[in-house]
Structure formats: C-alpha cells, structure tokens
Design a protein around this motif. Structure first.
Motif, PDB file in Angstrom:
ATOM      1  N   ARG A 136       0.839  -1.209   0.000  1.00 32.95           N
ATOM      2  CA  ARG A 136       0.000   0.000   0.000  1.00 32.95           C
ATOM      3  C   ARG A 136       0.876   1.264   0.000  1.00 32.95           C
ATOM      4  O   ARG A 136       0.406   2.367   0.251  1.00 32.95           O
ATOM      5  CB  ARG A 136      -0.923   0.000   1.221  1.00 32.95           C
ATOM      6  CG  ARG A 136      -1.972  -1.107   1.147  1.00 32.95           C
ATOM      7  CD  ARG A 136      -2.967  -0.989   2.292  1.00 32.95           C
ATOM      8  NE  ARG A 136      -2.388  -1.347   3.585  1.00 32.95           N
ATOM      9  CZ  ARG A 136      -2.730  -0.791   4.750  1.00 32.95           C
ATOM     10  NH1 ARG A 136      -3.622   0.179   4.798  1.00 32.95           N
ATOM     11  NH2 ARG A 136      -2.164  -1.188   5.862  1.00 32.95           N
ATOM     12  N   TYR A 137       2.153   1.066  -0.208  1.00 30.33           N
ATOM     13  CA  TYR A 137       3.155   2.132  -0.215  1.00 30.33           C
ATOM     14  C   TYR A 137       3.156   2.966   1.070  1.00 30.33           C
ATOM     15  O   TYR A 137       3.315   4.198   1.059  1.00 30.33           O
ATOM     16  CB  TYR A 137       3.070   3.049  -1.446  1.00 30.33           C
ATOM     17  CG  TYR A 137       4.455   3.258  -2.041  1.00 30.33           C
ATOM     18  CD1 TYR A 137       4.901   2.529  -3.131  1.00 30.33           C
ATOM     19  CD2 TYR A 137       5.351   4.141  -1.438  1.00 30.33           C
ATOM     20  CE1 TYR A 137       6.177   2.668  -3.618  1.00 30.33           C
ATOM     21  CE2 TYR A 137       6.647   4.288  -1.922  1.00 30.33           C
ATOM     22  CZ  TYR A 137       7.049   3.557  -3.018  1.00 30.33           C
ATOM     23  OH  TYR A 137       8.331   3.699  -3.490  1.00 30.33           O
ATOM     24  N   LYS A 175      -4.536  13.358   6.838  1.00 29.92           N
ATOM     25  CA  LYS A 175      -5.411  12.572   5.979  1.00 29.92           C
ATOM     26  C   LYS A 175      -6.624  13.391   5.540  1.00 29.92           C
ATOM     27  O   LYS A 175      -7.081  13.312   4.410  1.00 29.92           O
ATOM     28  CB  LYS A 175      -5.859  11.338   6.763  1.00 29.92           C
ATOM     29  CG  LYS A 175      -6.489  10.242   5.947  1.00 29.92           C
ATOM     30  CD  LYS A 175      -6.759   9.040   6.862  1.00 29.92           C
ATOM     31  CE  LYS A 175      -7.814   8.135   6.289  1.00 29.92           C
ATOM     32  NZ  LYS A 175      -7.439   7.498   5.021  1.00 29.92           N
ATOM     33  N   HIS A 185       5.459  17.741   1.554  1.00 31.78           N
ATOM     34  CA  HIS A 185       4.335  16.828   1.822  1.00 31.78           C
ATOM     35  C   HIS A 185       4.777  15.382   1.976  1.00 31.78           C
ATOM     36  O   HIS A 185       4.073  14.442   1.580  1.00 31.78           O
ATOM     37  CB  HIS A 185       3.263  16.959   0.736  1.00 31.78           C
ATOM     38  CG  HIS A 185       2.565  18.281   0.805  1.00 31.78           C
ATOM     39  ND1 HIS A 185       2.230  18.875   2.005  1.00 31.78           N
ATOM     40  CD2 HIS A 185       2.156  19.136  -0.146  1.00 31.78           C
ATOM     41  CE1 HIS A 185       1.647  20.030   1.772  1.00 31.78           C
ATOM     42  NE2 HIS A 185       1.595  20.229   0.474  1.00 31.78           N
ATOM     43  N   LEU A 186       5.958  15.233   2.562  1.00 31.41           N
ATOM     44  CA  LEU A 186       6.489  13.883   2.745  1.00 31.41           C
ATOM     45  C   LEU A 186       5.608  13.072   3.681  1.00 31.41           C
ATOM     46  O   LEU A 186       5.428  11.874   3.505  1.00 31.41           O
ATOM     47  CB  LEU A 186       7.919  13.958   3.299  1.00 31.41           C
ATOM     48  CG  LEU A 186       8.952  14.478   2.307  1.00 31.41           C
ATOM     49  CD1 LEU A 186      10.264  14.809   3.004  1.00 31.41           C
ATOM     50  CD2 LEU A 186       9.184  13.468   1.184  1.00 31.41           C
ATOM     51  N   LEU A 188       2.301  13.846   4.452  1.00 33.52           N
ATOM     52  CA  LEU A 188       0.952  13.755   3.898  1.00 33.52           C
ATOM     53  C   LEU A 188       0.804  12.533   2.988  1.00 33.52           C
ATOM     54  O   LEU A 188      -0.168  11.790   3.071  1.00 33.52           O
ATOM     55  CB  LEU A 188       0.647  15.036   3.121  1.00 33.52           C
ATOM     56  CG  LEU A 188      -0.783  15.236   2.614  1.00 33.52           C
ATOM     57  CD1 LEU A 188      -1.065  16.731   2.479  1.00 33.52           C
ATOM     58  CD2 LEU A 188      -1.039  14.558   1.288  1.00 33.52           C
ATOM     59  N   ALA A 189       1.816  12.334   2.140  1.00 32.79           N
ATOM     60  CA  ALA A 189       1.743  11.228   1.171  1.00 32.79           C
ATOM     61  C   ALA A 189       1.564   9.886   1.880  1.00 32.79           C
ATOM     62  O   ALA A 189       0.870   9.001   1.384  1.00 32.79           O
ATOM     63  CB  ALA A 189       3.007  11.204   0.310  1.00 32.79           C
ATOM     64  N   ILE A 190       2.194   9.736   3.047  1.00 31.80           N
ATOM     65  CA  ILE A 190       2.076   8.477   3.791  1.00 31.80           C
ATOM     66  C   ILE A 190       0.733   8.432   4.530  1.00 31.80           C
ATOM     67  O   ILE A 190       0.003   7.442   4.462  1.00 31.80           O
ATOM     68  CB  ILE A 190       3.232   8.334   4.817  1.00 31.80           C
ATOM     69  CG1 ILE A 190       4.598   8.545   4.153  1.00 31.80           C
ATOM     70  CG2 ILE A 190       3.148   6.982   5.538  1.00 31.80           C
ATOM     71  CD1 ILE A 190       4.994   7.527   3.144  1.00 31.80           C
ATOM     72  N   GLU A 192      -2.121   9.830   4.081  1.00 29.57           N
ATOM     73  CA  GLU A 192      -3.376   9.676   3.325  1.00 29.57           C
ATOM     74  C   GLU A 192      -3.594   8.243   2.850  1.00 29.57           C
ATOM     75  O   GLU A 192      -4.695   7.878   2.471  1.00 29.57           O
ATOM     76  CB  GLU A 192      -3.432  10.668   2.151  1.00 29.57           C
ATOM     77  CG  GLU A 192      -2.442  10.376   1.043  1.00 29.57           C
ATOM     78  CD  GLU A 192      -2.639  11.276  -0.190  1.00 29.57           C
ATOM     79  OE1 GLU A 192      -3.524  12.141  -0.175  1.00 29.57           O
ATOM     80  OE2 GLU A 192      -1.876  11.100  -1.153  1.00 29.57           O
ATOM     81  N   ARG A 193      -2.540   7.419   2.878  1.00 28.35           N
ATOM     82  CA  ARG A 193      -2.710   6.013   2.483  1.00 28.35           C
ATOM     83  C   ARG A 193      -3.094   5.136   3.661  1.00 28.35           C
ATOM     84  O   ARG A 193      -3.356   3.947   3.501  1.00 28.35           O
ATOM     85  CB  ARG A 193      -1.405   5.474   1.890  1.00 28.35           C
ATOM     86  CG  ARG A 193      -1.028   6.167   0.604  1.00 28.35           C
ATOM     87  CD  ARG A 193       0.345   5.736   0.087  1.00 28.35           C
ATOM     88  NE  ARG A 193       0.763   6.691  -0.937  1.00 28.35           N
ATOM     89  CZ  ARG A 193       1.992   7.151  -1.079  1.00 28.35           C
ATOM     90  NH1 ARG A 193       2.960   6.727  -0.288  1.00 28.35           N
ATOM     91  NH2 ARG A 193       2.259   8.040  -2.014  1.00 28.35           N
TER      92      ARG A 193
END
Lengths: 212, 332
Positions: A136-137, A175, A185-186, A188-190, A192-193
C-alpha cells in the motif's frame, strides 16, 4: 577580523548562545517564557494524553529546530490549532527560539495512551512502524523518523514516546487535509494512504516506545 | 500443450498478484500508479516473511532464510568486513527486495546461471550477489559458500518461490526500466530539482544523513556511496530508479525528464574508484565502454573535471576484491 579583541568578543557571545540545529536560543530565558505554556504542556514538558479530548504533545527532548519551525508555522497560520495559535503569536521570535531550546534540553518523559491497547492493534502498529506496508506504499516510519523512530535532524521529528492521542490527531489531520505544513508533503503522502485502524495502531504502539 | 500450461500459470499468477495502485476511497494527492503489465509478461508476487512463518518447511531452513532477510535489510552489520559504504541491499532494492520497479531481486534466482556482458562470462546467483557487494556496496563480498552468502542466496530463492525456472523472458517490474527523455538531460535543471526534492534527505553535498553514528539516509555520491563500477552509475539506471522510487514515499512525482536531469546531476559527482581500474581512467573507460561505461560519465569531463581520475577507494582498504576474476570454463 579587524582586531583580535572584537573576534574574541564575538566568539564568547557565540559560546553563550549555542546553536541548536541552526537556531540560536537561550535555555534560561526560554524557561521564563515557557511559564505560559505549562498549563497544557506541563512544567516538565511532558504534555498529556487526554482520552476523547485534545491531547497536548510532549515537548521535552524534542528537536529545537523542529519545534521552532512549528511555532513559526502556527504564528503564520501555516499550521492551525485554536488552542495553540494564540501562544505562538504572543511570544517574540527570539522567545520562540528560546523556548524551543529550553524544551529540547529537558529529559524525555514517557508517552501515554497505548498501554491498554489490544495486543493485535499493537502488533499492527509495530509492523507498520518497523516494516511499513509496501503493497500500500506505506513506507516504514523509521525510514524517515530515524533509528527507532526517535528523530533525524530538524525535519524528521521523533515520534516514539509521543502521546497516542496526539499522534492519532496529527495523522488524521493530514489525511483530512487539515495539517499541510510538512516539507514536500512527505508526511501527507504516507498519512493519506493509512486507514483509521492503521492510525490508531501506530499511535498506540509508538506511545509505548522510549523517546530517547 | 506446453503453451497452454504456461499461460495457465501466467493467469494464475496474475490473479494472485497485488499490483500497487493504492486504491482510494478518498481522492489521493499522491497516488501511486506504476506501469501496468504488458501482454505476455511474467508476473510474480514474492512471498512475505509472514508466508515464511506459515510455510511447511524445516525450521532450520526458515532460520537461514530469516538470516538472509536480516542481512539484506541491515547489510550495515557487515560494515568494515564486506561493506565499506552507507548502503544496505534494501537501499536500492526497496521494500525488502520484493517491489516491482525497485529491481526486485528474485529474477536472479530463476534466470541464473546465465551469461553476463558486464564480466563476460556465465554467472550464478552467488556471483551476482557478489557483484552488488563489489560495486554497489563498495565492498569485499562474503566468500562463495560462506554462511552469509548461502543465507542471502536462500532469501533470494525464497522470494522466487513458485516462478518457473529458466524462462529467460520478460518479467514485469524487473530492474529500473525508463523511457528516453524528450530533451537532452540538463545538469542545471537537475541541480535545481535535486535541491528542491532530494537534498532534505540526501543533503546538498550528496553525503546523505547519519544519525547516532549510523546510516540513515544513504549517500548518493562521495566516499560513502556506491563506486564507479556500480550498475546505477549508468544514467538510464539511475534515472529509472529515481522515476519509480524517489522522493521516498512519492514515486512517479519526478517525470521521466526530471529523473534524467537529476541522474546526470548526481552522476557528475565523484565517488570511489571502479575496482576494475588499472591506473588510467580513460583506458579503463575504453576497456569497459561497450558493456558498461558508455552509459555513464566515468572517465569523461563533466563540469570541467575528469571524473574517476584518482585512486580513492573510499573506506575500502583495497581496490579490487579477489572474486572479481575472469572465468574460462575450459579444462586446465
């Protein structure tokens, strides 16, 4: 370089005002200015986990450069929180540096809020923190937040030993688009997943770990 | 008959394959969209360490595979013995060596032994692993057949579980594939992109970041990075790595063009000497030009400097590990 005396004077000034990750602050002056912060963050900087309410983050032993940047972001409105905002705005820029240096030098206190979590929630939390979930990265937290997630420089704050309620709130804020001040946004990217279950799990697990 | 069974296999694998697109109940700002498999490509989802625990295998074998996994993830435990830079195997083979487009390592277990142009002879799995030790880790490989080597090889083999061996075909997600850029790659654009997207972790001087005396963010150039013989010094390989994998957590945010620009920027800096160096960088370049160096800047002038014109081996005490020798396979 005009006279040796001047150089000496400048050097002694520098020594009395140590550089913390690029910020110059005085811990003693910071202690005085931090009096107004104790109502929430507590006199020892331990903050508090408040079940069902708004938790106050532990500041003790956090990186000074990171805290100063957050305070400036609150002041400038890049990070918003009704409880915290007025306090960032009431101090001068130098005082923000001073309090950051002051808190960074206090000994770490234990994280709260995860001890009674169910065993399988803690297991999921541990897995996400240490191994992530690449399908899911979701990159392992420690890849950015440093060895044992205890921090790496001023851009990657320590998250181990932080209160569960605070960690959960921050991740949900990212999220849901409410926190947006992370570099590139390092985070944020995580975030939100992650599912809400993932978030509860990492929050609980991280709060049980030593901060230092 | 033969074809039918193989196709059946392909379909079976497709069905069990988790391909990355992170599905959204909400609109993601950083969706992950790797290329889709092409017709006829072999797909494989490597088993996880959980699958290992659940597998019906001798406990001693499980222990050795776990040891291989541990060496792969934390290769720094061999620092000063087999590893002389800030890398782990997982620094380039991300996600435990399982991820498509991060050069998953399992194909090596099913296509080797095979001929390798890089050293012009037939290599087996251990020799392939030794290659990454010698160049990517700027190291001295563990001996063939040693405990560490066998454990690492066993981990590779485990990841390949279920793949038919010796199908020298097209594997989905192998290596770091990338298209040609539409414009000539630019050092200047690459520099700006690097500062804005990479320097926060890898630092403006390329040295990465060490925390409490340990590797945290690996070095992308300089003494603690891979050496001039590493596959990733080829611009197309580095560009492919970047496009599919960096910045960490935000794959595919660097366009194909961005990735090439950054690759030529990173690769125009110094790093430890190619172990195959024989005293003259231009001669070494010429000797390995076709099979390797024509894709990189080693032995060329970049930004007014001749790259690789030195005897610096970083922290490694020697230039060339003994295992990097020619093989003839002819009776003595």
């Amino acid at each position: 370089m005009k006279t040796p005396r001047k150089t000496l004077l400048m050097m002694s000034l520098l020594l009395s005002m140590p550089l913390f990750a690029g910020i110059e602050g005085d811990a003693e002056r910071g202690r005085t200015a931090a009096a107004v912060c104790a109502a929430c963050h507590q006199a020892d900087g331990s903050g508090m986990h408040i079940p069902g309410g708004e938790s106050w983050p532990r500041l003790a032993a956090m990186d000074a450069g990171y805290m100063y940047r957050q305070l400036v972001d609150f002041r400038e409105g890049r990070r918003t929180n009704a409880s915290m905002m007025p306090f960032a705005a009431m101090l001068t820029d130098q005082q923000l540096k001073d309090v950051s240096v002051y808190y960074s030098q206090l000994p770490a206190t234990p994280g709260q809020g995860g001890k009674d979590a169910a065993a399988d929630l803690l297991k999921l939390g541990q897995r996400l923190v240490e191994q992530g979930d690449w399908e899911r990265y979701i990159v392992p937290c420690g890849s950015c937040h440093g060895p044992a997630s205890q921090g790496a420089g001023s851009n990657f704050p320590g998250i181990a030993g932080q209160h569960a309620g605070y960690i959960e709130r921050q991740l949900l804020d990212w999220k849901q688009g409410k926190r947006d001040n992370d570099p590139q946004h390092l985070m944020l990217a995580i975030a939100e997943r992650m599912t809400e279950q993932d978030i509860r799990a990492v929050a609980a697990w991280l709060s049980t770990l030593p901060a230092q | 008959m033969k074809t039918n069974r193989f196709q059946w296999l392909l379909v079976g694998m497709l069905a069990s394959c988790v391909i990355l697109p992170v599905q959204a109940e909400q609109q993601l700002r950083f969706p992950v969209n790797p290329p889709q498999p092409r017709e006829g490509q072999l797909l494989h989802t490597p088993p996880t360490m959980d699958d290992l625990e659940a597998a019906r295998m001798h406990p001693e074998l499980k222990r050795v595979i776990r040891r291989g996994h541990d060496l792969f993830m934390n290769t720094q435990q061999l620092r000063g013995k087999n590893v002389f830079n800030d890398m782990n195997c997982s620094s380039c083979h991300m996600g435990e060596g399982r991820m498509p487009f991060a050069s998953p390592v399992w194909p090596a277990a099913v296509v080797l032994p095979n001929y390798r142009p890089k050293n012009d002879h037939v290599n087996n799995l251990e020799e392939r692993i030794a290659g990454c030790f010698s160049y990517s880790m700027n190291g001295i490989p563990p001996e063939y057949g040693s405990d560490d080597m066998v454990a690492l090889a066993a981990y590779h083999q485990w990841l390949a579980k279920g793949v038919p061996i010796y199908q020298l075909g097209d594997y989905y997600g192998r290596g770091y594939p990338i298209d040609q850029p539409s414009q000539e790659p630019s050092h200047e654009r690459g520099h700006a992109l690097y500062e804005n997207n990479c320097a926060i972790c890898h630092s403006s001087d390329g040295s990465g970041m060490r925390v409490k005396g340990e590797t945290h963010f690996p070095a992308v150039w300089g003494d603690l990075s891979y050496n001039w013989g590493a596959g990733i010094i080829r611009n197309f390989t580095l560009a492919g790595f970047i496009h599919h994998n960096m910045p960490l957590g935000q794959p595919y945010t660097m366009s194909v063009q961005d990735a090439w620009d950054i690759a030529v920027y990173i690769n125009s800096h110094e790093r430890p000497q190619d172990p195959r160096y024989e005293g003259d960088v231009r001669a070494t370049r010429a000797r390995y030009l076709e099979s390797f160096h024509k894709h990189g800047f080693y032995g060329t002038e970049q930004q007014g400097r001749l790259l690789g014109d030195h005897r610096n081996t970083g922290e490694k005490p020697i230039l060339k590990p003994e295992v990097l020798r020619a093989r003839t396979f002819t009776p003595q």
